[in-house]
Every structure is written in structure tokens, then in C-alpha cells.
Enzyme design. Structure first.
Site, PDB file in Angstrom:
ATOM      1  N   PRO A   1       0.852  -1.196   0.000  1.00  0.00           N
ATOM      2  CA  PRO A   1       0.000   0.000   0.000  1.00  0.00           C
ATOM      3  C   PRO A   1       0.884   1.241   0.000  1.00  0.00           C
ATOM      4  O   PRO A   1       1.800   1.354   0.819  1.00  0.00           O
ATOM      5  CB  PRO A   1      -0.773  -0.123   1.324  1.00  0.00           C
ATOM      6  CG  PRO A   1       0.074  -0.987   2.199  1.00  0.00           C
ATOM      7  CD  PRO A   1       0.843  -1.896   1.289  1.00  0.00           C
TER       8      PRO A   1
ATOM      9  N   CYS B   1       3.405   2.983   8.659  1.00  0.00           N
ATOM     10  CA  CYS B   1       3.673   4.272   8.035  1.00  0.00           C
ATOM     11  C   CYS B   1       4.466   5.153   9.007  1.00  0.00           C
ATOM     12  O   CYS B   1       4.095   5.270  10.171  1.00  0.00           O
ATOM     13  CB  CYS B   1       2.343   4.934   7.706  1.00  0.00           C
ATOM     14  SG  CYS B   1       2.369   5.706   6.118  1.00  0.00           S
TER      15      CYS B   1
ATOM     16  N   ALA C   1       0.256   5.387  -0.198  1.00  0.00           N
ATOM     17  CA  ALA C   1      -0.680   6.503  -0.316  1.00  0.00           C
ATOM     18  C   ALA C   1      -0.259   7.395  -1.479  1.00  0.00           C
ATOM     19  O   ALA C   1       0.919   7.711  -1.641  1.00  0.00           O
ATOM     20  CB  ALA C   1      -0.683   7.291   0.990  1.00  0.00           C
TER      21      ALA C   1
ATOM     22  N   ASN D   1       8.869  -7.395   3.506  1.00  0.00           N
ATOM     23  CA  ASN D   1       8.788  -6.165   2.708  1.00  0.00           C
ATOM     24  C   ASN D   1      10.034  -5.303   2.971  1.00  0.00           C
ATOM     25  O   ASN D   1      10.553  -5.281   4.073  1.00  0.00           O
ATOM     26  CB  ASN D   1       7.506  -5.410   3.105  1.00  0.00           C
ATOM     27  CG  ASN D   1       7.441  -3.994   2.576  1.00  0.00           C
ATOM     28  OD1 ASN D   1       7.308  -3.048   3.342  1.00  0.00           O
ATOM     29  ND2 ASN D   1       7.525  -3.816   1.266  1.00  0.00           N
ATOM     30  N   GLY D   2      10.456  -4.631   1.915  1.00  0.00           N
ATOM     31  CA  GLY D   2      11.541  -3.660   2.046  1.00  0.00           C
ATOM     32  C   GLY D   2      12.649  -3.894   1.046  1.00  0.00           C
ATOM     33  O   GLY D   2      13.318  -4.925   1.071  1.00  0.00           O
TER      34      GLY D   2
ATOM     35  N   ARG E   1       8.092   0.492  -3.824  1.00  0.00           N
ATOM     36  CA  ARG E   1       8.679   1.503  -4.703  1.00  0.00           C
ATOM     37  C   ARG E   1       9.176   0.940  -6.028  1.00  0.00           C
ATOM     38  O   ARG E   1       9.099   1.631  -7.049  1.00  0.00           O
ATOM     39  CB  ARG E   1       9.796   2.235  -3.954  1.00  0.00           C
ATOM     40  CG  ARG E   1       9.255   3.114  -2.833  1.00  0.00           C
ATOM     41  CD  ARG E   1      10.342   3.534  -1.882  1.00  0.00           C
ATOM     42  NE  ARG E   1      10.874   2.394  -1.143  1.00  0.00           N
ATOM     43  CZ  ARG E   1      11.949   2.427  -0.382  1.00  0.00           C
ATOM     44  NH1 ARG E   1      12.635   3.537  -0.262  1.00  0.00           N
ATOM     45  NH2 ARG E   1      12.340   1.338   0.267  1.00  0.00           N
TER      46      ARG E   1
HETATM   47  C1  LIG Z   1       4.876   7.043  -1.348  1.00  0.00           C
HETATM   48  C2  LIG Z   1       4.687   5.981  -0.319  1.00  0.00           C
HETATM   49  C3  LIG Z   1       3.481   5.869   0.357  1.00  0.00           C
HETATM   50  C4  LIG Z   1       3.286   4.868   1.325  1.00  0.00           C
HETATM   51  N1  LIG Z   1       2.067   4.736   1.934  1.00  0.00           N
HETATM   52  C5  LIG Z   1       1.855   3.717   2.814  1.00  0.00           C
HETATM   53  C6  LIG Z   1       0.556   3.482   3.351  1.00  0.00           C
HETATM   54  O1  LIG Z   1      -0.418   4.167   3.048  1.00  0.00           O
HETATM   55  N2  LIG Z   1       0.435   2.443   4.234  1.00  0.00           N
HETATM   56  C7  LIG Z   1       1.491   1.642   4.590  1.00  0.00           C
HETATM   57  O2  LIG Z   1       1.330   0.710   5.375  1.00  0.00           O
HETATM   58  N3  LIG Z   1       2.724   1.827   4.067  1.00  0.00           N
HETATM   59  C8  LIG Z   1       2.910   2.834   3.179  1.00  0.00           C
HETATM   60  N4  LIG Z   1       4.139   2.974   2.590  1.00  0.00           N
HETATM   61  C9  LIG Z   1       5.193   1.994   2.883  1.00  0.00           C
HETATM   62  C10 LIG Z   1       5.183   0.847   1.845  1.00  0.00           C
HETATM   63  O3  LIG Z   1       3.988   0.097   1.925  1.00  0.00           O
HETATM   64  C11 LIG Z   1       6.382  -0.116   2.048  1.00  0.00           C
HETATM   65  O4  LIG Z   1       6.280  -0.671   3.333  1.00  0.00           O
HETATM   66  C12 LIG Z   1       7.723   0.593   1.917  1.00  0.00           C
HETATM   67  O5  LIG Z   1       7.746   1.446   0.782  1.00  0.00           O
HETATM   68  C13 LIG Z   1       8.874  -0.417   1.825  1.00  0.00           C
HETATM   69  O6  LIG Z   1       8.720  -1.252   0.702  1.00  0.00           O
HETATM   70  P1  LIG Z   1       9.597  -1.017  -0.662  1.00  0.00           P
HETATM   71  O7  LIG Z   1      11.032  -0.942  -0.262  1.00  0.00           O
HETATM   72  O8  LIG Z   1       9.271  -2.183  -1.525  1.00  0.00           O
HETATM   73  O9  LIG Z   1       9.131   0.291  -1.228  1.00  0.00           O
HETATM   74  C14 LIG Z   1       4.354   3.982   1.651  1.00  0.00           C
HETATM   75  C15 LIG Z   1       5.571   4.105   0.969  1.00  0.00           C
HETATM   76  C16 LIG Z   1       5.754   5.070  -0.007  1.00  0.00           C
HETATM   77  C17 LIG Z   1       7.077   5.155  -0.722  1.00  0.00           C
END
Ligand SMILES: Cc1cc2nc3c(=O)[nH]c(=O)nc-3n(C[C@H](O)[C@H](O)[C@H](O)COP(=O)(O)O)c2cc1C
Length: 348
Positions: free
Chosen positions: A16, A100, A18, A203-204, A228
């Protein structure tokens, strides 16, 4: 892979995000190989439910199930009401946001800040489960590894949440203090996986098929969540799925297909937001799609000046038509920013 009674087609999830993972983007990711997608978070503040932003987020028209809605807040009763409200509007799974890093709800820190107050976190979980379970709606929890380096309590929260009835746990391998800086660590995710019986999602920083395999091996997780790296590259899900199934890389997508997917996505985007807002909010998606491609930065500058649907779509079509003439398949990014370049993404 199952969440409660829901059988998922695979174990690759869209995170997710936002402002990013709205319904059109979730549908695109599902079409290109993601097995599951969670909505952007919906606030537990009742006064905002009728706002345009929240009502758009709660609109799941045409979305393939299971429909999962993430809720955020700091008050157990309000979170329970938010769960009930979204279940009444079609949510089949409720995800609680404890991941978040920077979201204020009712002037209190919600999201991962809840990890610092385990008692409140558990009250929220219990209240949401109490509302959702009688309606056969599983509740899931998304969290970080802890508040800060010295307060990594993901395992304790995971155990307590499981005991309270949570059906799945997602762990982003960073602390709240880290925000999006540094690198995700996977040892804490592995410890969570070892501590509970419900499915655990890692995740990450997963941005390639090789990284996906490495994270699965390091954590023993049941599923992977990708955020991302899917921006501008939603076919990463089918690339990872192919690699997990065969050990070999899927060929890059045809350039013409990438252009077509983007134009289709744009039309879905305009349909949800309307032309005026849609043209403006679509720019970030187009920017992510072209940033790694030849001439992408120059195209992005021009595209950002266009303010009608027709002009935007025509420009995107023209860019990809030109690119397809020189490159039948999508060219690899040479000097482009990395998919997980935090600054580029978060400022976009
Ligand atoms: C622009 C943006 C918005 C995000 N919004 C949320 C959100 O609404 N809820 C949530 O649980 N995590 C949110 N996250 C975190 C992501 O769900 C995820 O945990 C984080 O980006 C790490 O994963 P990645 O390295 O694959 O990006 C957001 C991340 C980004 C970059």
C-alpha cells in the site's frame, strides 16, 4: 497462499502506498502478475469519510477480489468503526497500518508510532478483530521492525497480534526512526516468521528477481511485498513470478506493450479522478515510467507542461512509438536513477 478463506493466485503483493496504489494502479499491478493488492490507507476519522479523497479510496468498483482496505488511526473504537464502515462498502480483508512512518491522525501519531505503545496497539487489534471476525473478514497487520534500533519489538507485537486473531503479518524491515533511509534488514522478519504460525510477508527494498529470492531465503517468509520498485515498473511482479518458477529471467517487455499499458492506465486514472485532476496526478506515474528510459527526463519536462487529457495521451503515445522504433523491447536502464532511489521517488 491464503489470507483467512481467500486463496491468492501467488505470493507477490503490491505494497500500500498513499498517493500511488489507487485502484487503477492496483489493477495494473494485478494484471501484470501481482497476486494481491492492499488499498492506500483510509483514515479512521469519520469526518473525513465523505471527503473526495477518502471516498475515492473506498471505491472498489471493478476491482478483483479479495478487496483489502488498510485503515489507520490511534483510537480502538474509531478503528473498529472504520473497519465496519469499509466492510459495509465491500472490504473483504482489513489491514491495520502500523507501518507508516509519518501520519498524524487526530493530532496523534498513527502508523508505526503505535509500535511504541504495545498496549494501545493490541487494543486496536482486538477491537478491529471483534468487529471483523463475526463478518468473516480477516484482519491483517502491517508493521515495521520496531520504533528504533534499540526498540525492535516486532516479534512481541507479532505474537500478541496473532493471539488476538490477526490472520497475516507484514513486516517492513526498517524501524520507524529510519523512515525510508538506510537498508532494510531481514533478520527481524525471519524472527517474526519463526515466532508465529500465521503467514508472514516480507517487505523492504525488493527490486529484482534475485533480491526476491534472497529475501525469501533470508526470512522464510510466506510472501513478498513490493512497493517503490513497482512504480513505473508494474511488470516486476511477473518478472519475479517467472524467476521464482523457472530460475530464469523473463525477457524485457515489448516497448509497444509498455506504452499501451501506460495509456490504458492513464484512461483508468482519468476515469477515477476526472480530467482536470487526473492529468495532473497522472504526471507522477508517467514520470516513473520514463525516468529510466532514453530521453525520459527531457520527455518528462515537456509532459509536465501539458494540461489536457488529449495532449498528455498523445505525448505518451508519441514517446513510446519513437522508442519502439529504436528498441523493440524495453531498453535496460543505463544511467537512470535506481528503482529504489528514495529521493527521486518521494519528491516525485
Ligand atoms: C509514497 C509511499 C506511500 C506509502 N504509503 C503507505 C501506506 O499508506 N500504508 C502503509 O502501510 N505503508 C505505506 N508505505 C510503505 C510501503 O507500503 C512499504 O512498506 C515501503 O515502501 C517499503 O517497501 P519497498 O522498499 O518495496 O518500497 C508507503 C511508501 C511510499 C514510498
Amino acid at each position: 497462499m491464503m489470507i483467512g478463506p481467500h486463496v491468492l493466485p501467488n505470493r507477490l503483493f503490491v505494497a500500500p502506498m498513499a498517493g500511488v496504489t489507487d485502484r487503477p494502479f492496483r489493477q495494473l499491478c494485478r494484471q501484470l502478475g501481482a497476486g494481491y493488492a492492499v488499498s492506500e490507507m483510509v483514515t479512521s476519522r469519520k469526518d473525513l469519510w465523505q471527503s473526495l479523497k477518502t471516498s475515492r479510496r473506498a471505491d472498489h468498483t471493478g476491482e478483483p477480489g479479495p478487496i483489502a482496505v488498510q485503515i489507520a488511526g490511534t483510537d480502538a473504537q474509531m478503528m473498529a468503526e472504520a473497519a465496519a464502515y469499509n466492510i459495509d462498502r465491500g472490504a473483504q480483508i482489513i489491514d491495520i497500518n502500523m507501518g507508516c512512518p509519518a501520519k498524524k491522525v487526530c493530532n496523534k501519531w498513527a502508523g508505526s508510532a503505535l509500535m511504541r505503545d504495545e498496549a494501545l496497539a493490541l487494543q486496536i487489534v482486538a477491537a478491529v478483530v471483534a468487529v471483523a471476525a463475526p463478518r468473516s473478514v480477516p484482519v491483517t497487520l502491517k508493521m515495521r521492525t520496531g520504533w528504533c534500533h534499540t526498540e525492535r519489538n516486532a516479534v512481541a507485537i507479532a505474537r500478541a497480534a496473532e493471539a488476538a486473531g490477526v490472520a497475516m503479518l507484514t513486516v517492513h524491515g526498517r524501524t520507524r526512526e529510519q523512515g525510508y533511509t538506510g537498508q532494510a534488514e531481514y533478520d527481524t522478519i525471519a524472527a517474526v516468521k519463526a515466532a508465529v504460525r500465521v503467514p508472514v510477508v516480507a517487505n523492504g527494498d525488493i527490486d529484482s528477481p534475485e533480491k526476491a529470492v534472497a529475501v525469501l531465503q533470508a526470512t522464510g517468509a510466506d510472501a513478498l511485498m513490493i512497493g517503490r520498485a513497482a512504480m513505473g515498473r508494474p511488470w516486476i511482479f511477473r518478472e519475479i513470478a517467472h524467476y521464482l518458477a523457472t530460475g530464469s529471467h523473463l525477457a524485457p517487455p515489448a516497448t509497444a506493450d509498455v506504452g499501451r499499458w501506460l495509456v490504458e492506465h492513464l484512461h483508468q486514472h482519468y476515469a477515477l479522478y476526472g480530467d482536470f485532476t487526473g492529468v495532473r496526478s497522472a504526471r507522477k506515474h508517467i514520470g516513473w515510467a520514463v525516468r529510466a528510459l532514453p530521453g525520459g527526463e527531457a520527455f518528462r519536462s515537456v509532459m509536465n507542461t501539458l494540461d489536457t487529457v488529449d495532449a498528455q495521451v498523445a505525448a505518451v503515445r508519441h514517446y513510446f512509438d519513437q522508442l519502439a522504433q529504436a528498441h523493440a523491447t524495453l531498453p535496460a536502464a543505463a544511467d537512470a536513477p535506481a528503482a529504489n532511489d528514495d529521493q527521486a521517488i518521494l519528491q516525485a
